[in-house]
Design a protein around this motif. Sequence first.
Motif, PDB file in Angstrom:
ATOM      1  N   LYS A   1       0.829  -1.204   0.000  1.00 24.68           N
ATOM      2  CA  LYS A   1       0.000   0.000   0.000  1.00 24.68           C
ATOM      3  C   LYS A   1       0.866   1.258   0.000  1.00 24.68           C
ATOM      4  O   LYS A   1       0.599   2.224  -0.733  1.00 24.68           O
ATOM      5  CB  LYS A   1      -0.920  -0.009   1.227  1.00 24.68           C
ATOM      6  N   ARG A   2       1.929   1.229   0.810  1.00 17.71           N
ATOM      7  CA  ARG A   2       2.825   2.385   0.882  1.00 17.71           C
ATOM      8  C   ARG A   2       3.550   2.574  -0.449  1.00 17.71           C
ATOM      9  O   ARG A   2       3.768   3.706  -0.888  1.00 17.71           O
ATOM     10  CB  ARG A   2       3.830   2.170   2.019  1.00 17.71           C
ATOM     11  N   ASN A   3       3.927   1.470  -1.086  1.00 17.49           N
ATOM     12  CA  ASN A   3       4.595   1.549  -2.380  1.00 17.49           C
ATOM     13  C   ASN A   3       3.741   2.311  -3.384  1.00 17.49           C
ATOM     14  O   ASN A   3       4.229   3.208  -4.093  1.00 17.49           O
ATOM     15  CB  ASN A   3       4.890   0.129  -2.878  1.00 17.49           C
ATOM     16  N   ARG A   4       2.446   1.978  -3.437  1.00 20.79           N
ATOM     17  CA  ARG A   4       1.546   2.671  -4.365  1.00 20.79           C
ATOM     18  C   ARG A   4       1.451   4.152  -4.036  1.00 20.79           C
ATOM     19  O   ARG A   4       1.492   5.004  -4.933  1.00 20.79           O
ATOM     20  CB  ARG A   4       0.151   2.038  -4.314  1.00 20.79           C
ATOM     21  N   ALA A   5       1.333   4.467  -2.760  1.00 23.22           N
ATOM     22  CA  ALA A   5       1.175   5.862  -2.354  1.00 23.22           C
ATOM     23  C   ALA A   5       2.432   6.683  -2.648  1.00 23.22           C
ATOM     24  O   ALA A   5       2.343   7.837  -3.078  1.00 23.22           O
ATOM     25  CB  ALA A   5       0.832   5.925  -0.864  1.00 23.22           C
ATOM     26  N   ILE A   6       3.595   6.094  -2.428  1.00 20.89           N
ATOM     27  CA  ILE A   6       4.846   6.800  -2.739  1.00 20.89           C
ATOM     28  C   ILE A   6       4.926   7.055  -4.239  1.00 20.89           C
ATOM     29  O   ILE A   6       5.279   8.144  -4.691  1.00 20.89           O
ATOM     30  CB  ILE A   6       6.067   5.995  -2.250  1.00 20.89           C
ATOM     31  N   SER A   7       4.586   6.031  -5.025  1.00 24.40           N
ATOM     32  CA  SER A   7       4.638   6.166  -6.476  1.00 24.40           C
ATOM     33  C   SER A   7       3.697   7.260  -6.970  1.00 24.40           C
ATOM     34  O   SER A   7       4.019   7.999  -7.907  1.00 24.40           O
ATOM     35  CB  SER A   7       4.280   4.826  -7.122  1.00 24.40           C
ATOM     36  N   GLU A   8       2.544   7.371  -6.325  1.00 25.10           N
ATOM     37  CA  GLU A   8       1.558   8.393  -6.716  1.00 25.10           C
ATOM     38  C   GLU A   8       1.898   9.781  -6.184  1.00 25.10           C
ATOM     39  O   GLU A   8       1.247  10.762  -6.545  1.00 25.10           O
ATOM     40  CB  GLU A   8       0.173   7.964  -6.205  1.00 25.10           C
ATOM     41  N   GLY A   9       2.893   9.838  -5.286  1.00 23.32           N
ATOM     42  CA  GLY A   9       3.296  11.117  -4.719  1.00 23.32           C
ATOM     43  C   GLY A   9       2.415  11.609  -3.596  1.00 23.32           C
ATOM     44  O   GLY A   9       2.471  12.787  -3.223  1.00 23.32           O
ATOM     45  N   SER A  10       1.611  10.689  -3.009  1.00 23.47           N
ATOM     46  CA  SER A  10       0.671  11.107  -1.965  1.00 23.47           C
ATOM     47  C   SER A  10       1.207  10.908  -0.547  1.00 23.47           C
ATOM     48  O   SER A  10       0.540  11.279   0.418  1.00 23.47           O
ATOM     49  CB  SER A  10      -0.653  10.358  -2.121  1.00 23.47           C
ATOM     50  N   THR A  11       2.395  10.326  -0.416  1.00 28.41           N
ATOM     51  CA  THR A  11       2.995  10.171   0.911  1.00 28.41           C
ATOM     52  C   THR A  11       4.508  10.144   0.770  1.00 28.41           C
ATOM     53  O   THR A  11       5.047  10.089  -0.342  1.00 28.41           O
ATOM     54  CB  THR A  11       2.494   8.890   1.607  1.00 28.41           C
ATOM     55  N   SER A  12       5.196  10.181   1.915  1.00 30.46           N
ATOM     56  CA  SER A  12       6.650  10.240   1.901  1.00 30.46           C
ATOM     57  C   SER A  12       7.263   8.854   1.783  1.00 30.46           C
ATOM     58  O   SER A  12       6.612   7.830   2.009  1.00 30.46           O
ATOM     59  CB  SER A  12       7.153  10.907   3.188  1.00 30.46           C
ATOM     60  N   GLU A  13       8.525   8.827   1.428  1.00 26.35           N
ATOM     61  CA  GLU A  13       9.297   7.591   1.467  1.00 26.35           C
ATOM     62  C   GLU A  13       9.433   7.144   2.922  1.00 26.35           C
ATOM     63  O   GLU A  13       9.131   7.904   3.848  1.00 26.35           O
ATOM     64  CB  GLU A  13      10.670   7.810   0.844  1.00 26.35           C
ATOM     65  N   MET A  14       9.924   5.907   3.120  1.00 27.44           N
ATOM     66  CA  MET A  14       9.864   5.356   4.472  1.00 27.44           C
ATOM     67  C   MET A  14      10.928   4.289   4.691  1.00 27.44           C
ATOM     68  O   MET A  14      11.223   3.490   3.800  1.00 27.44           O
ATOM     69  CB  MET A  14       8.475   4.754   4.705  1.00 27.44           C
ATOM     70  N   VAL A  15      11.473   4.258   5.904  1.00 28.14           N
ATOM     71  CA  VAL A  15      12.260   3.136   6.410  1.00 28.14           C
ATOM     72  C   VAL A  15      11.494   2.582   7.608  1.00 28.14           C
ATOM     73  O   VAL A  15      11.159   3.332   8.542  1.00 28.14           O
ATOM     74  CB  VAL A  15      13.669   3.574   6.832  1.00 28.14           C
ATOM     75  N   TRP A  16      11.221   1.292   7.569  1.00 28.69           N
ATOM     76  CA  TRP A  16      10.376   0.653   8.587  1.00 28.69           C
ATOM     77  C   TRP A  16      11.157  -0.492   9.221  1.00 28.69           C
ATOM     78  O   TRP A  16      11.491  -1.466   8.557  1.00 28.69           O
ATOM     79  CB  TRP A  16       9.103   0.138   7.913  1.00 28.69           C
ATOM     80  N   LEU A  17      11.449  -0.363  10.501  1.00 31.21           N
ATOM     81  CA  LEU A  17      12.220  -1.358  11.236  1.00 31.21           C
ATOM     82  C   LEU A  17      11.304  -2.110  12.193  1.00 31.21           C
ATOM     83  O   LEU A  17      10.570  -1.504  12.970  1.00 31.21           O
ATOM     84  CB  LEU A  17      13.352  -0.679  12.008  1.00 31.21           C
ATOM     85  N   LEU A  18      11.364  -3.456  12.124  1.00 31.18           N
ATOM     86  CA  LEU A  18      10.404  -4.241  12.891  1.00 31.18           C
ATOM     87  C   LEU A  18      10.893  -5.661  13.107  1.00 31.18           C
ATOM     88  O   LEU A  18      12.003  -6.020  12.702  1.00 31.18           O
ATOM     89  CB  LEU A  18       9.050  -4.247  12.168  1.00 31.18           C
ATOM     90  N   GLU A  19      10.034  -6.453  13.734  1.00 32.80           N
ATOM     91  CA  GLU A  19      10.310  -7.860  14.017  1.00 32.80           C
ATOM     92  C   GLU A  19       9.053  -8.660  13.686  1.00 32.80           C
ATOM     93  O   GLU A  19       7.935  -8.183  13.887  1.00 32.80           O
ATOM     94  CB  GLU A  19      10.663  -8.005  15.502  1.00 32.80           C
ATOM     95  N   HIS A  20       9.245  -9.864  13.165  1.00 35.89           N
ATOM     96  CA  HIS A  20       8.117 -10.727  12.818  1.00 35.89           C
ATOM     97  C   HIS A  20       8.035 -11.927  13.759  1.00 35.89           C
ATOM     98  O   HIS A  20       9.066 -12.384  14.273  1.00 35.89           O
ATOM     99  CB  HIS A  20       8.268 -11.268  11.395  1.00 35.89           C
ATOM    100  N   PRO A  21       6.838 -12.497  13.945  1.00 35.03           N
ATOM    101  CA  PRO A  21       6.747 -13.845  14.504  1.00 35.03           C
ATOM    102  C   PRO A  21       7.420 -14.813  13.524  1.00 35.03           C
ATOM    103  O   PRO A  21       7.619 -14.478  12.356  1.00 35.03           O
ATOM    104  CB  PRO A  21       5.239 -14.099  14.589  1.00 35.03           C
ATOM    105  N   PRO A  22       7.752 -16.032  13.953  1.00 36.80           N
ATOM    106  CA  PRO A  22       8.455 -16.966  13.065  1.00 36.80           C
ATOM    107  C   PRO A  22       7.710 -17.212  11.760  1.00 36.80           C
ATOM    108  O   PRO A  22       6.512 -17.510  11.754  1.00 36.80           O
ATOM    109  CB  PRO A  22       8.552 -18.244  13.905  1.00 36.80           C
ATOM    110  N   VAL A  23       8.444 -17.099  10.651  1.00 33.90           N
ATOM    111  CA  VAL A  23       7.855 -17.296   9.327  1.00 33.90           C
ATOM    112  C   VAL A  23       8.973 -17.610   8.340  1.00 33.90           C
ATOM    113  O   VAL A  23      10.098 -17.123   8.484  1.00 33.90           O
ATOM    114  CB  VAL A  23       7.076 -16.035   8.879  1.00 33.90           C
ATOM    115  N   TYR A  24       8.671 -18.467   7.363  1.00 29.23           N
ATOM    116  CA  TYR A  24       9.561 -18.668   6.231  1.00 29.23           C
ATOM    117  C   TYR A  24       8.970 -17.913   5.049  1.00 29.23           C
ATOM    118  O   TYR A  24       7.762 -17.999   4.782  1.00 29.23           O
ATOM    119  CB  TYR A  24       9.692 -20.152   5.879  1.00 29.23           C
ATOM    120  N   THR A  25       9.807 -17.179   4.334  1.00 28.01           N
ATOM    121  CA  THR A  25       9.322 -16.437   3.179  1.00 28.01           C
ATOM    122  C   THR A  25      10.038 -16.922   1.926  1.00 28.01           C
ATOM    123  O   THR A  25      11.230 -17.228   1.950  1.00 28.01           O
ATOM    124  CB  THR A  25       9.531 -14.917   3.342  1.00 28.01           C
ATOM    125  N   ALA A  26       9.274 -17.009   0.839  1.00 33.12           N
ATOM    126  CA  ALA A  26       9.800 -17.514  -0.423  1.00 33.12           C
ATOM    127  C   ALA A  26       9.940 -16.380  -1.418  1.00 33.12           C
ATOM    128  O   ALA A  26       8.976 -15.670  -1.705  1.00 33.12           O
ATOM    129  CB  ALA A  26       8.866 -18.584  -0.985  1.00 33.12           C
TER     130      ALA A  26
END
Length: 223
Positions: free
Chosen positions: A29-54
Amino acid sequence: MSAQHPANIEWRSESGQIAYRDALAAMEKRNRAISEGSTSEMVWLLEHPPVYTAGTSADGAELLDPRFEVVEAGRGGRYTYHGPGQRVGYVMLDLKERGRDVRCFVHSLEGWVIATLADIGVECWRSDGRIGIWTRDVDGGEAKIGAIGVRVRRWVTMHGFSVNLAPDLTHFTGIVPCGIEEFGVTSLARLGIDLAPEAFDEALHARFGDFLAALEGKACALP
């Protein structure tokens, strides 16, 4: 913690865990908004519950023990693990304003993490032919301490990096991390460094200006 960087880039540090699917939806969602110029760029630092991503190059044979949820991430790369004790950085920048050079973005991203870990006291490096951030493990062998995986949509970057602060390293045995079998995985805790996520975020923030300067200055031929 959420703050606006002087370069008009939002900097958000989460203290709690965020489910991977929720973070992925928010990032898209943020990617679309940045591309459209409706919001600022972002760095988001966080932690996830255990997950494998492909990633888009994931090989099913490298999913050895799917003891956690497996999510199609849409980023480049193969299988990776995210979980408690690992700091994940999602970097959403508009490359239309920064030369449209994906290779330079990845190189600069790697350099940012390597410089940050050096400030903490851990020497790390890139390795030809092996994606990720590498260091010397307690047994003297080379081991991965950080992963890199990105996607660029509408010339806005998504995903980013993860660094092992103090995760349960046995969780990585359910996959072949990033398709690399012959090298292990390590963490700051395994190397004897006890660092809170907030302290790591602050160290990243201190080097953020250097990252932007490298990216915008196209300093991508540097070792």
